[in-house]
Design an enzyme around this catalytic site. Sequence first.
Site, PDB file in Angstrom:
ATOM      1  N   LYS A  26       0.936  -2.501   1.324  1.00 43.55           N
ATOM      2  CA  LYS A  26       1.669  -2.511   0.056  1.00 43.55           C
ATOM      3  C   LYS A  26       1.556  -1.155  -0.646  1.00 43.55           C
ATOM      4  O   LYS A  26       2.548  -0.621  -1.129  1.00 43.55           O
ATOM      5  CB  LYS A  26       1.073  -3.639  -0.799  1.00 43.55           C
ATOM      6  CG  LYS A  26       1.698  -3.860  -2.133  1.00 43.55           C
ATOM      7  CD  LYS A  26       1.400  -5.267  -2.628  1.00 43.55           C
ATOM      8  CE  LYS A  26       0.176  -5.373  -3.513  1.00 43.55           C
ATOM      9  NZ  LYS A  26       0.309  -4.687  -4.801  1.00 43.55           N
ATOM     10  N   ARG A 125      -0.886  -6.084 -19.049  1.00 44.45           N
ATOM     11  CA  ARG A 125      -1.776  -5.113 -18.391  1.00 44.45           C
ATOM     12  C   ARG A 125      -1.774  -3.746 -19.081  1.00 44.45           C
ATOM     13  O   ARG A 125      -0.775  -3.320 -19.639  1.00 44.45           O
ATOM     14  CB  ARG A 125      -1.401  -5.021 -16.903  1.00 44.45           C
ATOM     15  CG  ARG A 125      -1.630  -6.373 -16.237  1.00 44.45           C
ATOM     16  CD  ARG A 125      -1.372  -6.359 -14.780  1.00 44.45           C
ATOM     17  NE  ARG A 125      -2.313  -5.515 -14.077  1.00 44.45           N
ATOM     18  CZ  ARG A 125      -2.217  -5.212 -12.795  1.00 44.45           C
ATOM     19  NH1 ARG A 125      -1.209  -5.682 -12.091  1.00 44.45           N
ATOM     20  NH2 ARG A 125      -3.110  -4.447 -12.222  1.00 44.45           N
ATOM     21  N   GLN A 171      -3.520   4.151  -8.760  1.00 50.56           N
ATOM     22  CA  GLN A 171      -2.156   4.106  -9.296  1.00 50.56           C
ATOM     23  C   GLN A 171      -1.966   5.219 -10.316  1.00 50.56           C
ATOM     24  O   GLN A 171      -0.944   5.903 -10.330  1.00 50.56           O
ATOM     25  CB  GLN A 171      -1.891   2.755  -9.964  1.00 50.56           C
ATOM     26  CG  GLN A 171      -1.861   1.600  -8.991  1.00 50.56           C
ATOM     27  CD  GLN A 171      -1.769   0.248  -9.684  1.00 50.56           C
ATOM     28  OE1 GLN A 171      -1.826   0.151 -10.910  1.00 50.56           O
ATOM     29  NE2 GLN A 171      -1.637  -0.802  -8.897  1.00 50.56           N
ATOM     30  N   ASP A 317      -9.559  -4.833  -4.332  1.00 49.18           N
ATOM     31  CA  ASP A 317      -8.604  -5.896  -3.989  1.00 49.18           C
ATOM     32  C   ASP A 317      -9.200  -6.943  -3.044  1.00 49.18           C
ATOM     33  O   ASP A 317      -8.592  -8.003  -2.829  1.00 49.18           O
ATOM     34  CB  ASP A 317      -7.350  -5.293  -3.336  1.00 49.18           C
ATOM     35  CG  ASP A 317      -6.518  -4.492  -4.339  1.00 49.18           C
ATOM     36  OD1 ASP A 317      -6.676  -4.709  -5.552  1.00 49.18           O
ATOM     37  OD2 ASP A 317      -5.721  -3.648  -3.903  1.00 49.18           O
ATOM     38  N   ARG A 348      -9.547 -11.709 -13.027  1.00 52.98           N
ATOM     39  CA  ARG A 348     -10.054 -12.249 -11.760  1.00 52.98           C
ATOM     40  C   ARG A 348     -11.504 -12.710 -11.849  1.00 52.98           C
ATOM     41  O   ARG A 348     -11.918 -13.564 -11.049  1.00 52.98           O
ATOM     42  CB  ARG A 348      -9.868 -11.216 -10.632  1.00 52.98           C
ATOM     43  CG  ARG A 348      -8.408 -11.100 -10.224  1.00 52.98           C
ATOM     44  CD  ARG A 348      -8.165 -10.177  -9.050  1.00 52.98           C
ATOM     45  NE  ARG A 348      -6.761 -10.258  -8.646  1.00 52.98           N
ATOM     46  CZ  ARG A 348      -6.103  -9.331  -7.966  1.00 52.98           C
ATOM     47  NH1 ARG A 348      -6.723  -8.217  -7.594  1.00 52.98           N
ATOM     48  NH2 ARG A 348      -4.835  -9.488  -7.637  1.00 52.98           N
ATOM     49  N   ARG A 390      -3.725 -12.841  -4.957  1.00 53.01           N
ATOM     50  CA  ARG A 390      -4.998 -12.746  -4.216  1.00 53.01           C
ATOM     51  C   ARG A 390      -5.904 -13.949  -4.481  1.00 53.01           C
ATOM     52  O   ARG A 390      -6.722 -14.316  -3.647  1.00 53.01           O
ATOM     53  CB  ARG A 390      -5.713 -11.432  -4.533  1.00 53.01           C
ATOM     54  CG  ARG A 390      -4.855 -10.218  -4.136  1.00 53.01           C
ATOM     55  CD  ARG A 390      -5.636  -8.973  -3.845  1.00 53.01           C
ATOM     56  NE  ARG A 390      -4.754  -7.818  -3.809  1.00 53.01           N
ATOM     57  CZ  ARG A 390      -3.990  -7.455  -2.766  1.00 53.01           C
ATOM     58  NH1 ARG A 390      -4.022  -8.135  -1.653  1.00 53.01           N
ATOM     59  NH2 ARG A 390      -3.197  -6.395  -2.847  1.00 53.01           N
TER      60      ARG A 390
END
Length: 431
Positions: A26, A125, A171, A317, A348, A390
């Site tokens: 990805k 976010r 990122q 991740d 998460r 995920r």
Amino acid sequence: MTKPSSTVVVRPGRNIAGLLSLPGDKSISHRYAMLGAIADGTTHLENFSAGADCASTLACLRSLGVKWEGEGSTVAIHGCGPRLSVPNSPLDCGNSGSTMRMLSGILAGQEFTSELAGDESLSRRPMARVITPLAAMGAKVESSNGGRPPLRITGNRLKAITYKMPVASAQVKSSILFAGLFASGETMVSEPIRTRDHGEQALAAFGAEVKRGANGIRIAGGPKLRAIDAAIPGDISSAAFFLCAAAVFPDSELVINQLLLNPTRARLLDILISMGVGISVTQLEEQHGELRGTLQASGGGLTGATISGTDTAALIDEIPVLAAIAPYTANGIEVLDARELRVKESDRITVLVTNLRAMGARVDELEDGLKISGAQKLHGAEIDSFGDHRIAMAFAIAALRAEGETIIHHADAAVISYPGFFDELENLVQR
Ligand code: S3P
């Protein structure tokens, strides 16, 4: 590939066996698509990510005047050169933080105003991490409620900056380097902890001048990018679910071909080996700076691990699935320095703790991580993905060794990175 239904039932398994080929990585797919869009010539990509996130990137590029065609996992992107066209509506980034943050770097260098929006999760976010450096380079970036999406970017002639990133984020690093393409002079970025280097590798592949030195990564402004042909290696973050599934059953034998093995992404393999999983790699090859190979994994008696500092950043991740199998290890898994997990597609840390407890696990929630005891037996339960891909996939793996069936609600979130996940899991689980 079939789209998973929103509720999926996962029954316990006996082991994992078979051969697996995964959709393209990805992180690499996003970057090749974006750079292909601003290069000269046509970029031909094979094994492009099947996930909805990368489809969001392609859709945004189309709204910016980029022509592309795709058939299955093959995509041809006809580059426009550095100047994109004014979009006539807000760009929809869907669930994809990568799309919003990295595309912002390119839009900062365009001489028009564009708006980037996303779904409910993306709208929560943090974007200040890209707004601050892009504004310092000369772009005007407006946001809503304290640096959250939507973003409204008015591009400009950018000036090069030297920027020390406060948060370890690949990122953000890529976003600044992409903006650096449009700046006069040399942009330099330094990161607090080394993160995945796909941005640097992709920029070099497309012909940019990018160098890693002791103080950071430097990029020269104004290069002419040239299209590339590439076959994208299988996504190692998707492989993580199957590797962890194989790991919890001593008799498993799994082979994954054409798997991405870039050293900045492969820390999971070291951790699994240190816990007792048998892993070997053959047929190593490199294309455009990205290492790939065939991986063989066999299950073992899992010890346990403490994941902290640079490991946490390297495994960010993969932590959901490592946490989900932690109860089946002998000594448990402790995750520290993981505050970033709270601002991913879901919080998460909270979601992992909630779902693990629903399955009967003992787990302590920490401000910046979690601590899961080992040698536990879990039972099947009704759990929720909270819309996070995920999380949906991690609990499908936890379910394989639980007693009884597990019902995963909002399991269709898996489409974000891997639409065929549940079918592939069914193919590989032996019962
Ligand atoms: C990514 C970087 C990571 C990761 C995300 C993909 C990338 O995010 O969690 O899934 O492709 O650069 P951060 O940059 O926010 O750490």
